[in-house]
Each structure stands twice: as structure tokens, then as C-alpha cells.
Design an enzyme around this catalytic site. Sequence first.
Site, PDB file in Angstrom:
ATOM      1  N   GLU A 184       0.249  63.684  52.238  1.00  0.00           N
ATOM      2  CA  GLU A 184       0.895  64.529  51.236  1.00  0.00           C
ATOM      3  C   GLU A 184       1.380  65.841  51.851  1.00  0.00           C
ATOM      4  O   GLU A 184       2.483  66.311  51.542  1.00  0.00           O
ATOM      5  CB  GLU A 184      -0.072  64.829  50.087  1.00  0.00           C
ATOM      6  CG  GLU A 184      -0.375  63.655  49.181  1.00  0.00           C
ATOM      7  CD  GLU A 184      -1.496  62.775  49.697  1.00  0.00           C
ATOM      8  OE1 GLU A 184      -1.881  61.825  48.992  1.00  0.00           O
ATOM      9  OE2 GLU A 184      -1.987  63.032  50.821  1.00  0.00           O
ATOM     10  N   GLU A 303      13.000  58.285  36.354  1.00  0.00           N
ATOM     11  CA  GLU A 303      13.576  56.941  36.416  1.00  0.00           C
ATOM     12  C   GLU A 303      12.646  56.016  35.659  1.00  0.00           C
ATOM     13  O   GLU A 303      11.443  55.969  35.928  1.00  0.00           O
ATOM     14  CB  GLU A 303      13.726  56.470  37.862  1.00  0.00           C
ATOM     15  CG  GLU A 303      14.254  55.040  37.975  1.00  0.00           C
ATOM     16  CD  GLU A 303      14.255  54.519  39.405  1.00  0.00           C
ATOM     17  OE1 GLU A 303      14.579  55.309  40.319  1.00  0.00           O
ATOM     18  OE2 GLU A 303      13.925  53.332  39.612  1.00  0.00           O
TER      19      GLU A 303
END
Length: 352
Positions: A184, A303
Site C-alpha cells: 500500500e 464503477e
Amino acid sequence: MLVPLLIGVGAAFGAVSNSSAVMVSKEVPQNAGAAILAPFVSFSIEFSSLPDFAENTSKPNQFSNQILDNLANPQGVKPDRALYDPNIKTQINGTFVPSITEDFPWIISIGPSYFEADSTWPGAKFSHGFNLGENTTAAMDSLTATAPLACKALSHGNFAHWDLGNEPDFYKTMLAARPANWTESDYVAEWLSKSQIVKRQIAKACPDMVTNPAYKYIAPSFAGFTYGLDPVTTWEDGLGKNKDIGMNSMHNYMGSADSPGVTLAHTLMNHAAIVLSMVKHTNLSHTLSEKGLNKDIPYILGEMNSLAHQGQPRLSNSFGAALWGVDFNLYCASQSIGRTRMHQGTDYRYAS
């Protein structure tokens, strides 16, 4: 024809009970969810499909424009496989790789006229996506070359947000675009660095844009919660350090088109399945808020649609799927989701 039929049925079976007034307070309840954004439901369009949906300034797609006038506006196009080639005379040059997918070109080059698509729908606003997935010299050259073109195309009241990277949690797993030990913090460092490169290029070409408070990104645009990068850790590692993220974007599908056991009744026309699909999003939104990681940043589904992998024939394009769309979006609104962007692409199986 349906309304007169229902009225006739009501008359045939007797009087309908009188309705009673419901008093609604002018004050917002303390336990109310976050306000939704306007527009709430919008569209996410596959990067390679935008020229089909919008075409160009010499031949704008009037059909798409009329639909948007009737419905909503687009809010995003997906990047990450497109490289810029100034010598291409068409908007896009795509090569299909059937061993990977037959639904869209896997190898994509775009030319200068690609950005004309952003000017064919008056009143619509666009979130343009930059390529983060490709990590090569050619990709960096493409990034620096397209940033000025994109900002000029979106300097006419049609800019919504920038998007840098699509589903980067897949980079080290499904796409093998990063090493297995990519973390990350590595993603955040790369995102911060390249977003500043984009900003410097835009500052040269469109100086007024970078000083506008509306200059914001949508991020991190993860596919989910277990694909390689943890969204909470990503925010803790400083994704919002530069205060330039306008929306916290995550993606969501009810399942995959090629997964066993996916049915209309069980997967889509099933409110319990919708609730289950949204639990991780509501939990993530609450966690980020409690940790103070996304203050004043709306949580959106950047999305989404019925089934991943472009939908399933006779399921994603059925009337039942349309009913799912109504149920799903209304439930999202009740769960403090600020916006949903329904994904579209040329010849995809989605009907909504």
C-alpha cells in the site's frame, strides 16, 4: 396501458382505503445518512469505448447526447492500457487479445483526436483517467503528453475530476504489473509522485485549472477489498496527503459473469444479496470516517453494474436486471453512498 388497467382493477374490487397524512419534520434527523451528490447516478465508460459513444467534433454522436439529456451525464472513463501516439490519425487504435478478453482491445494507442470526444456532449462533465498501470518509460512519456491535451479538452465547463489508475489492487495479482511485494505504501508513493507530475504538466498548459478549488482526483478506485491492497491501510499511508482527492472511489459488482451459481433470481432480483454486497462498503465508509481519514470526501462507487466481466447475456440485459438497477441505486442512496457510476462499454451485455 398499465395505469388504466390498475385503475380498473381497483374499481372492480371495491374502494381503496383512504390514505392518511404523514408529518415530515423540516429538520434533518440526527441519524440521517450523508447527502447524495448531484447527479447521483452517472456513467463509467470503458476508455476504448468512448470514441464509439461520443465520436468526435466533426461527427458527434447525437443519439448518445440525447440519451444523456434525458438521463444523466458521464463521470468517468477507465485508463491503464492506453498509450499516446501523436501520429495516429484516428481517435484510437486497438488490438484485441482473445486469450485475455474479446470484449475490448487490450493493447490501445490513442491519437490527438481522442480528446475530441470530451466536446461532443454539451452540458456533460467528464472525469478523465490517466494510465498508472503501465510502469514504463513509454507510459511516463504518454502521461506527460496527454495531461496538457486532457486539460485543454476539459477547460470548457466540462471537467469533473481526474482519475489516476484503474483498480490498482489488481496490479500485483491478476495483472502482474507490479512485483508481489508491492505494498500500500508503494502504491501511495507512486500515486502521489505521478499525480504531481500530472499537475505540473497541467499547470503549464492550463494554469487556471490547477488553482481552481475544483481541481481534484477520484481515488483509489480499487476493485474490492481482498485483491492485494487494503483501502484503510492505503489511506493511513497518506493517500490524501496533498488534499487533492475529491471523492473516495471503490468499485462494486454483484458477482462475476463467469462465476458458477449466478442467476437472475438469486443474484440480482434479491434485495438480501444487494444488502450483502454493500456491507463492506458501508463498513469501510464508517471506518474511514471514524479514523478521520476522509473528512469531507464523499464515498462513491466509481464503477459498478450487475456482473463483472461485462455482464452475462440474458441476465445483465434483462428486465430483471433493470429492476435490480433501481433497487441497488436506491439502497446505495440510503447507505450514504454519494454517487454511483454504472459501467458501460461497446457491445457489453449491460442494458442499464
